[in-house]
Design an enzyme around this catalytic site. Structure first.
Site, PDB file in Angstrom:
ATOM      1  N   PRO A  16       0.844  -1.198   0.000  1.00  0.00           N
ATOM      2  CA  PRO A  16       0.000   0.000   0.000  1.00  0.00           C
ATOM      3  C   PRO A  16       0.876   1.245   0.000  1.00  0.00           C
ATOM      4  CG  PRO A  16       0.065  -0.985   2.188  1.00  0.00           C
ATOM      5  CD  PRO A  16       0.817  -1.905   1.290  1.00  0.00           C
ATOM      6  N   GLN A  70      -6.032  -1.081   3.479  1.00  0.00           N
ATOM      7  CA  GLN A  70      -5.237  -0.658   4.631  1.00  0.00           C
ATOM      8  C   GLN A  70      -5.860   0.558   5.298  1.00  0.00           C
ATOM      9  OE1 GLN A  70      -1.359   1.554   4.704  1.00  0.00           O
ATOM     10  NE2 GLN A  70      -0.565  -0.397   5.454  1.00  0.00           N
ATOM     11  N   CYS A 100       3.573   4.080   9.121  1.00  0.00           N
ATOM     12  CA  CYS A 100       3.712   5.402   8.509  1.00  0.00           C
ATOM     13  C   CYS A 100       4.290   6.399   9.506  1.00  0.00           C
ATOM     14  CB  CYS A 100       2.359   5.903   8.006  1.00  0.00           C
ATOM     15  SG  CYS A 100       2.471   7.504   7.161  1.00  0.00           S
ATOM     16  N   LYS A 139       0.929  -3.909   9.011  1.00  0.00           N
ATOM     17  CA  LYS A 139       2.185  -3.553   8.357  1.00  0.00           C
ATOM     18  C   LYS A 139       2.963  -2.656   9.312  1.00  0.00           C
ATOM     19  CE  LYS A 139       4.267  -2.025   4.025  1.00  0.00           C
ATOM     20  NZ  LYS A 139       5.208  -1.000   4.509  1.00  0.00           N
ATOM     21  N   ASN A 200       9.419  -6.910   3.398  1.00  0.00           N
ATOM     22  CA  ASN A 200       9.295  -5.710   2.574  1.00  0.00           C
ATOM     23  C   ASN A 200      10.558  -4.868   2.745  1.00  0.00           C
ATOM     24  OD1 ASN A 200       7.598  -2.585   2.956  1.00  0.00           O
ATOM     25  ND2 ASN A 200       7.999  -3.563   1.012  1.00  0.00           N
ATOM     26  N   GLY A 201      10.969  -4.199   1.676  1.00  0.00           N
ATOM     27  CA  GLY A 201      12.106  -3.291   1.772  1.00  0.00           C
ATOM     28  C   GLY A 201      13.250  -3.648   0.868  1.00  0.00           C
ATOM     29  N   ASP A 202      13.605  -2.735  -0.050  1.00  0.00           N
ATOM     30  CA  ASP A 202      14.767  -2.875  -0.934  1.00  0.00           C
ATOM     31  C   ASP A 202      14.630  -4.024  -1.924  1.00  0.00           C
ATOM     32  OD1 ASP A 202      15.805  -0.732   0.410  1.00  0.00           O
ATOM     33  OD2 ASP A 202      17.281  -1.880   1.555  1.00  0.00           O
ATOM     34  N   GLY A 224       7.055  -2.427  -3.069  1.00  0.00           N
ATOM     35  CA  GLY A 224       6.445  -1.107  -3.162  1.00  0.00           C
ATOM     36  C   GLY A 224       7.081  -0.287  -4.257  1.00  0.00           C
ATOM     37  N   ARG A 225       8.092   0.516  -3.888  1.00  0.00           N
ATOM     38  CA  ARG A 225       8.697   1.442  -4.851  1.00  0.00           C
ATOM     39  C   ARG A 225       9.282   0.740  -6.067  1.00  0.00           C
ATOM     40  NH1 ARG A 225      13.064   4.201  -1.546  1.00  0.00           N
ATOM     41  NH2 ARG A 225      13.053   2.155  -0.514  1.00  0.00           N
TER      42      ARG A 225
END
Length: 334
Positions: A16, A70, A100, A139, A200-202, A224-225
């Site tokens: 999200p 979410q 967040c 999350k 999640n991440g990288d 995500g990104r």
């Protein structure tokens, strides 16, 4: 891969992302084979107090099922009511944001602020769990320091409250997206709880996803990104997960995604609003391609769908004879 009663096609999740993962982009991810797509971050307060703009963030279609919605908020009763509303609107899974770290969210006591208040977090999760029958997930981040202690504690609370899975982005709330994600924390959490853990991440390439799963033992990966402008990354991850040759993502693939994203955005937002939004977003799909800068400049003042198509078609023609053909393909190394 199952989250509670919901069976996913594979172990990939589109994260999200506030202001980004609207219905048109989620559809591209789903078409590329993503196992689970997630809504933008939805205000529990906005839902409960009747904001039509907030409710619109949950707009969906059967083509993207299953869908995780979410929510963020800090009042247990309000978040529980919002969760009921999300399920009524079609959510297959409800996710609560504990990660967040945007100032406005923190000031309301929501997001990562809850990681510093475990009793409040527990009350909120218990209330939401009692309110809905569909799977419930959270999350989170590492917490407010790099030790990961807050994340470990929250995951234990979540499991005890009946949460069905946790997604962990192992950066601190203060880091934002800076530095590197500490994948070792994902492994520690996986070894500490019995419910599914989503890492999640990288994750910028398909190989990154496989590396994370191998190093941490996580049950699924959340991207995500890395998938913004490149939803076909989910197809590449599936290739490696299923021991198939890694497909290339060609210039034509990028052009096709732009056109589908344009059509879906106009249908969902209306032509005027879509063109305003796409002035910045169509450029996502050109990242790393020859003449991408000129294309981004051209679309800065989009006024109509026809004009957008003309710019995309002109860009496609110029890519037919790229200065460096290798730069027109995104395989496992890009």
């Amino acid at each position: 891969m199952k989250i509670g009663s919901v069976l996913l096609d594979n172990a990939t999740v589109f994260a999200p992302l506030a202001g980004i993962t609207n219905l048109p982009l989620r559809l591209l991810a789903k078409e590329a084979g993503c196992g689970l797509v997630c809504s933008e971050m939805v205000s529990a307060y906005g839902l409960v107090y009747g904001s039509s703009k907030t409710a619109q963030l949950m707009d969906s279609t059967p083509r993207e099922k299953p869908l995780s919605v979410q929510l963020f908020g800090s009042d247990a009763a309000i978040v529980a009511d919002a969760a009921r509303m999300a399920v009524s609107a079609g959510a297959d899974i409800v996710d609560i944001n504990f990660g967040c770290s945007v100032r406005k969210i923190l000031k309301s006591g929501s997001g990562a602020a809850l990681m510093g208040d475990p009793k409040k977090a527990e009350a909120l999760l218990a209330a939401v769990r009692q309110a809905i029958q569909v799977p419930l997930t959270i999350k989170i981040r590492s917490g407010w320091d790099a030790s990961g202690d807050e994340a470990m504690a929250l995951c234990r609370i979540a499991e005890a409250c009946g949460v069905d899975a946790v997604a962990i982005h192992p950066r601190t709330a203060r880091q934002g997206f800076g530095g590197c994600a500490d994948w070792s924390l994902i492994g520690r959490i996986k070894n500490d709880i019995t419910i599914p853990v989503i890492g999640n991440g990288d994750i910028l390439t398909a190989q990154d996803a496989l590396d994370m799963m191998a190093r941490t033992g996580c049950d699924a990966v959340m991207v995500g990104r890395g998938a913004i402008g490149n939803p076909m990354l989910f197809a590449q991850i599936s290739d490696l997960l299923e021991s198939r040759p890694l497909r290339d993502i060609t210039c034509q693939d990028r052009i096709d995604m732009m056109i589908r994203y344009l059509k879906a955005s106009v249908l969902y937002l209306g032509e005027k609003k879509a063109c305003y939004v796409l002035r910045s977003r169509l450029g996502w799909f050109a990242k790393g391609l020859p003449r991408a800068g000129a294309f981004r400049n051209a679309i800065r003042h989009l006024e109509s769908e026809a004009q957008a198509r003309a710019f995309i078609e002109d860009f496609a023609r110029k890519l037919q004879k790229p200065e460096d053909p290798r730069s027109c393909v995104a395989g496992g190394s890009q």
